[in-house]
Design a protein around this motif. Structure first.
Motif, PDB file in Angstrom:
ATOM      1  N   ILE A  92       0.866  -1.185   0.000  1.00 42.87           N
ATOM      2  CA  ILE A  92       0.000   0.000   0.000  1.00 42.87           C
ATOM      3  C   ILE A  92       0.901   1.233   0.000  1.00 42.87           C
ATOM      4  N   PRO A  94       2.593   4.765   0.718  1.00 41.41           N
ATOM      5  CA  PRO A  94       2.523   5.684   1.860  1.00 41.41           C
ATOM      6  C   PRO A  94       1.822   6.979   1.449  1.00 41.41           C
ATOM      7  N   PRO A  95       1.302   7.739   2.444  1.00 42.46           N
ATOM      8  CA  PRO A  95       0.381   8.847   2.171  1.00 42.46           C
ATOM      9  C   PRO A  95       0.939   9.972   1.302  1.00 42.46           C
ATOM     10  N   PHE A  96       2.249  10.262   1.407  1.00 52.05           N
ATOM     11  CA  PHE A  96       2.781  11.414   0.674  1.00 52.05           C
ATOM     12  C   PHE A  96       3.319  11.032  -0.701  1.00 52.05           C
TER      13      PHE A  96
ATOM     14  N   PRO B 129       5.209   9.269   7.028  1.00 52.46           N
ATOM     15  CA  PRO B 129       5.638   9.369   5.631  1.00 52.46           C
ATOM     16  C   PRO B 129       6.156   8.040   5.055  1.00 52.46           C
ATOM     17  N   LEU B 130       6.513   7.105   5.945  1.00 49.51           N
ATOM     18  CA  LEU B 130       7.078   5.812   5.510  1.00 49.51           C
ATOM     19  C   LEU B 130       6.028   4.741   5.315  1.00 49.51           C
ATOM     20  N   PHE B 131       4.953   4.797   6.116  1.00 50.76           N
ATOM     21  CA  PHE B 131       3.865   3.843   5.931  1.00 50.76           C
ATOM     22  C   PHE B 131       2.565   4.472   6.414  1.00 50.76           C
ATOM     23  N   GLY B 132       1.526   4.307   5.600  1.00 54.23           N
ATOM     24  CA  GLY B 132       0.264   4.961   5.940  1.00 54.23           C
ATOM     25  C   GLY B 132      -0.741   4.004   6.524  1.00 54.23           C
TER      26      GLY B 132
END
Ligand SMILES: [Zn+2]
Lengths: 162, 388
Positions: A92, A94-96, B129-132
């Motif tokens: 999945i 990451p958000p950024f 920033p590394l895993f959401g």
């Protein structure tokens, strides 16, 4: 905030309800605060940690005050090497953004400090526990979309354990 | 409690909590006027779209004019709210406390928005920033568990199968399913070794409980004398480093905070041999493997044996200690602020002998609830005991 209209929703039982369409966007200027020297270190190709000026205990992620004795800490440079405790392949994004899936994420104990970091390892397969890694830094590229500074840091495998 | 579902178009957060609070009051046969304190449990303004929701919910429930405190502790929010109520009663500042919690974690937000909001519960400064998604740190923990103890993906897939199967028999459950270990392993990958069916559900739901002194219950709850009384015999909340990589290496695949909270709550409840004295437990199965890790940290089996125990169904309905008789977060679902309270509702119903069919535990006396925030940054263990 934006109101985008009323939508009708019918439940599986055939009941109709009104749903209000709402959109919200937040914009922040998020200070990195005390950790600023760490972020400057990424620009300079350095990993930085903090050491207590009182008892000498070392801290990563950086802390302004030592929790053992409340003394102030001082910054110092790490070698950038470390050892993998565990690694996984994440599917999945990451958000950024800025990372293609799947990617390898690992919990890494950093050399020269009593601490660790959960970060990306530039490899296809999750490395074994005990594998040695070294930090790698990407310079900021004005021609690419801005990348979160933590994503300009990554780790490479240094040597594989038997 | 309310039923947990994927989306309640007919009920927003206020309606859900009102429904759960009403159910609790009707169960006790009590009126709001004799209640001293309200404790509101919810995690996220982002999901519920209302800041200062605590007193809004208190007003919705009908507690205007009384004190209300809002409690937040990530995944442990509901259980922490119960502990807050216990503390107020122990301190003598309240005789009766209504604990109500809820969350609209379901489909009132689209998938991308939900993912974005949930990412905020990882450390924003050093991890997000590394895993959401929490699949990543849970995967790191279970990977190390597998390496150290030989735990297998098939063993924790058995938990995903078990809890979804049990949820088929729970009318309050979000989504019971009849699936196989092969189907769990064949579902979409999240973070190796975890797959989609190893992950718990995001639900809309609410739950409420009424806690009171015995004297208050005798005076104000007409149903109290008709049923076996259930007491909170132990409660403990313990924190750990939120970031996995900051924890001592020897504890990496374990929930240290859960181990300490269990020890403290058991001591308070007079439990010396958890695997012999505890009759059922609701355990925080945010990911299937987290349940087998909890078997160990809650003292249900020796450290390192969680995988084997899961594989052989040692904690299935007919096992040594039936775990997640509600279906857990994997089957009953999870509406964060309600989860720890919904666990308490399940345990109390079991202890009173109100659960029927295959989910019913035979003549239980002691039941435990277990929740945690993040990957064990805060653990809350509550022990319930039937007194007669
Ligand atoms: Zn110090």
């Amino acid at each position: 905030m934006k109101f985008t209209g009323t939508h009708k929703f019918t439940t599986p039982e055939g009941q109709e309800y009104s749903l209000l369409g709402i959109e919200m966007t937040q914009r922040y200027r998020h200070t990195v605060g005390f950790s600023d020297p760490f972020y400057q270190g990424i620009d300079q190709g350095l990993l930085r940690a903090t050491r207590c000026s009182g008892c000498g205990a070392s801290w990563f992620p950086p802390r302004r005050y030592c929790p053992e004795d409340q003394s102030e800490t001082v910054w110092y440079d790490l070698s950038g090497t470390g050892r993998i405790v565990a690694a996984t392949r994440v599917h999945i994004p990451p958000p950024f953004g800025g990372v293609k899936v799947p990617y390898v994420l690992a919990s890494i104990r950093l050399d020269g400090v009593d601490g660790g970091i959960t970060h990306r390892v530039l490899t296809e397969e999750p490395p074994e526990s005990g594998s040695l890694v070294v930090a790698r830094f990407d310079g900021a590229d004005p021609d690419r979309p801005p990348l979160h500074p933590l994503l300009r840091l990554a780790f490479e495998i240094q040597e594989t354990t038997k | 409690m309310t039923r947990f579902v994927g989306f309640r178009a007919d009920a927003g957060i206020r309606d859900l909590v009102a429904e759960a609070a009403r159910n609790a009051l009707l169960d006790a046969g009590s009126s709001l006027s004799a209640i001293d304190l309200g404790v509101a449990a919810y995690e996220s303004d982002h999901f519920n779209r209302q800041m200062s929701l605590g007193h809004v919910l208190a007003e919705t429930v009908g507690l205007t004019g009384k004190p209300t405190v809002r409690v937040e502790g990530g995944g442990a929010t509901g259980a922490l709210a119960i502990q807050t109520a216990v503390t107020a009663i122990q301190a003598g500042s309240a005789r009766a406390v209504l604990v109500f919690g809820g969350e609209t974690n379901g489909r009132s937000v689209d998938r991308a928005t939900a993912t974005e909001i949930l990412a905020l519960s990882a450390d924003f400064e050093w991890e997000m920033p590394l895993f959401g998604t929490f699949a990543a740190p849970y995967a790191l923990m279970i990977t190390e568990h597998m390496r150290r103890y030989g735990t297998t993906a098939e063993q924790f897939a058995e938990i995903a199968v078990k809890n979804r199967r049990i949820a088929l028999h729970n009318p309050d459950a979000h989504k019971g399913m009849s699936i196989t270990v092969g189907e769990v392993r064949g579902s979409a990958p999240l973070a190796d070794p975890y797959r989609l069916f190893d992950a718990s559900l995001l639900s809309d739901g609410a739950a409420a409980v009424l806690l009171a002194t015995r004297d208050w219950a005798q005076a104000h709850s007409p149903t109290f004398r008709d049923r076996p009384p259930v007491a909170i015999a132990g409660t403990a909340a313990v924190t750990d480093h939120p970031r996995l990589s900051d924890r001592p290496e020897e504890m990496f695949p374990h929930f240290a905070a859960k181990r300490l909270a269990a020890r403290q709550a058991y001591r308070m409840a007079g439990i010396d041999h958890p695997s012999e004295q505890i009759d059922l437990a609701e355990v925080y199965d945010s990911f299937s493997g987290a349940e087998l890790q909890a078997y160990e940290d809650l003292g249900f089996c020796p450290v390192g044996e969680g995988g084997q125990a899961a594989g052989e169904g040692r904690f299935d309905l007919d096992g040594l200690i039936p775990v997640n008789t509600s279906g857990g977060l994997l089957g009953r679902g999870s509406a964060v602020g309600a989860t720890g309270i919904a666990q308490a509702v399940e345990v109390v119903r079991q202890l009173r002998g109100e659960v029927e069919g295959e989910r019913a535990v035979s003549d239980p006396r002691i039941g435990v609830t277990d929740t945690h925030a993040g990957v064990g940054a805060l653990a809350v263990v509550n022990v319930f005991e039937r007194l007669a």
